[in-house]
Design a protein around this motif. Sequence first.
Motif, PDB file in Angstrom:
ATOM      1  N   ARG A 185       0.835  -1.207   0.000  1.00 13.86           N
ATOM      2  CA  ARG A 185       0.000   0.000   0.000  1.00 13.86           C
ATOM      3  C   ARG A 185       0.872   1.260   0.000  1.00 13.86           C
ATOM      4  O   ARG A 185       0.668   2.181  -0.786  1.00 13.86           O
ATOM      5  CB  ARG A 185      -0.920  -0.008   1.225  1.00 13.86           C
ATOM      6  CG  ARG A 185      -2.026   1.044   1.190  1.00 13.86           C
ATOM      7  CD  ARG A 185      -2.883   0.968   2.436  1.00 13.86           C
ATOM      8  NE  ARG A 185      -2.235   1.530   3.597  1.00 13.86           N
ATOM      9  CZ  ARG A 185      -2.185   2.849   3.862  1.00 13.86           C
ATOM     10  NH1 ARG A 185      -2.724   3.713   3.025  1.00 13.86           N
ATOM     11  NH2 ARG A 185      -1.573   3.286   4.945  1.00 13.86           N
ATOM     12  N   ILE A 186       1.904   1.251   0.861  1.00 11.45           N
ATOM     13  CA  ILE A 186       2.774   2.421   0.956  1.00 11.45           C
ATOM     14  C   ILE A 186       3.625   2.542  -0.315  1.00 11.45           C
ATOM     15  O   ILE A 186       3.849   3.636  -0.824  1.00 11.45           O
ATOM     16  CB  ILE A 186       3.631   2.365   2.243  1.00 11.45           C
ATOM     17  CG1 ILE A 186       2.703   2.512   3.458  1.00 11.45           C
ATOM     18  CG2 ILE A 186       4.701   3.457   2.245  1.00 11.45           C
ATOM     19  CD1 ILE A 186       3.353   2.309   4.806  1.00 11.45           C
ATOM     20  N   ASN A 187       4.055   1.401  -0.819  1.00 11.99           N
ATOM     21  CA  ASN A 187       4.821   1.376  -2.066  1.00 11.99           C
ATOM     22  C   ASN A 187       4.047   2.091  -3.190  1.00 11.99           C
ATOM     23  O   ASN A 187       4.585   2.923  -3.917  1.00 11.99           O
ATOM     24  CB  ASN A 187       5.103  -0.083  -2.459  1.00 11.99           C
ATOM     25  CG  ASN A 187       5.976  -0.179  -3.691  1.00 11.99           C
ATOM     26  OD1 ASN A 187       7.147   0.160  -3.652  1.00 11.99           O
ATOM     27  ND2 ASN A 187       5.400  -0.634  -4.802  1.00 11.99           N
ATOM     28  N   SER A 188       2.729   1.790  -3.286  1.00 13.28           N
ATOM     29  CA  SER A 188       1.931   2.402  -4.363  1.00 13.28           C
ATOM     30  C   SER A 188       1.709   3.903  -4.104  1.00 13.28           C
ATOM     31  O   SER A 188       1.544   4.670  -5.033  1.00 13.28           O
ATOM     32  CB  SER A 188       0.614   1.649  -4.551  1.00 13.28           C
ATOM     33  OG  SER A 188      -0.212   1.842  -3.439  1.00 13.28           O
ATOM     34  N   LEU A 189       1.730   4.302  -2.820  1.00  9.30           N
ATOM     35  CA  LEU A 189       1.615   5.742  -2.522  1.00  9.30           C
ATOM     36  C   LEU A 189       2.842   6.487  -3.057  1.00  9.30           C
ATOM     37  O   LEU A 189       2.745   7.615  -3.525  1.00  9.30           O
ATOM     38  CB  LEU A 189       1.503   5.991  -1.003  1.00  9.30           C
ATOM     39  CG  LEU A 189       0.245   5.514  -0.289  1.00  9.30           C
ATOM     40  CD1 LEU A 189       0.370   5.800   1.210  1.00  9.30           C
ATOM     41  CD2 LEU A 189      -1.007   6.180  -0.835  1.00  9.30           C
ATOM     42  N   ILE A 190       3.997   5.829  -2.956  1.00  8.86           N
ATOM     43  CA  ILE A 190       5.244   6.491  -3.385  1.00  8.86           C
ATOM     44  C   ILE A 190       5.441   6.355  -4.891  1.00  8.86           C
ATOM     45  O   ILE A 190       5.704   7.339  -5.584  1.00  8.86           O
ATOM     46  CB  ILE A 190       6.468   5.887  -2.629  1.00  8.86           C
ATOM     47  CG1 ILE A 190       6.300   6.073  -1.123  1.00  8.86           C
ATOM     48  CG2 ILE A 190       7.762   6.574  -3.101  1.00  8.86           C
ATOM     49  CD1 ILE A 190       7.265   5.241  -0.279  1.00  8.86           C
ATOM     50  N   PHE A 191       5.310   5.129  -5.367  1.00  2.00           N
ATOM     51  CA  PHE A 191       5.700   4.867  -6.764  1.00  2.00           C
ATOM     52  C   PHE A 191       4.530   4.829  -7.746  1.00  2.00           C
ATOM     53  O   PHE A 191       4.728   4.659  -8.942  1.00  2.00           O
ATOM     54  CB  PHE A 191       6.431   3.507  -6.843  1.00  2.00           C
ATOM     55  CG  PHE A 191       7.746   3.495  -6.125  1.00  2.00           C
ATOM     56  CD1 PHE A 191       8.879   4.069  -6.699  1.00  2.00           C
ATOM     57  CD2 PHE A 191       7.850   2.928  -4.860  1.00  2.00           C
ATOM     58  CE1 PHE A 191      10.090   4.066  -6.027  1.00  2.00           C
ATOM     59  CE2 PHE A 191       9.065   2.912  -4.177  1.00  2.00           C
ATOM     60  CZ  PHE A 191      10.178   3.493  -4.765  1.00  2.00           C
TER      61      PHE A 191
END
Length: 233
Positions: A223-229
């Motif tokens: 989830r956090i990965n998709s927020l960044i990338f």
Amino acid sequence: GLNMIAFNPASRVKPPKLHQREVMPFSDEQIALFLQALRGNRLENMFKVLLGTGIRLGEIINLRWDQVNFKEKTITVINFNEDDEDEEIENEADAKTENSKRTIPMFPAVERALKAHHAQQAKEKLKAGPFYEDHNLVFANKLGKPFNPSNVRTRYFKPLLTKAGLPNRAPHVLRHTFATTLIRKGIDMRIVSAWLGHKDPGFTFKKYHHYIPQRLNSEEAERINSLIFGAKI
């Protein structure tokens, strides 16, 4: 000359407390042991509410039914700053970081505990008859009178911990356990701060920041990965 003065000015300065008493909350395994030991205890529901709300012993002893809203599923807590073991209020300055009134969510297990207790209290009222003093208190002794905090600690809480095989702590451990469990599971520190009744989230951060998880489960990492990338990477 030596500029000697008649008294030591340092003696008038209150030494700072070396550190706030170490927060020693229960782990998930210890919470499970505690809940198991609670079964059938007269204050089972009171301790469940403490664990599921993070409110203080002094606040729950003064809690009245008109502060409990089953329709909205909220509890309004009033902090009288009377809980002598509450190490969060160290001095006047810290008292300013405390909200005197706050409304917090009533989670399902807390709602079940309050409803079960309401039924138990109705039976106690019937049994006590004219001897029951109704102060509209949520948690009271069998005659409706308010609990004495040190009685709750020694008569009810301590034997429970012994039964559960847990280290000896004050009931305040349930407040710390509520806070640290939520932070460990990734609940926003500002939300936890508001539920605890701290006016300043910085105060909550200072006290609990080392419980912020360093490792995440894979879903949260995604989830956090998709927020960044962005979702594609």
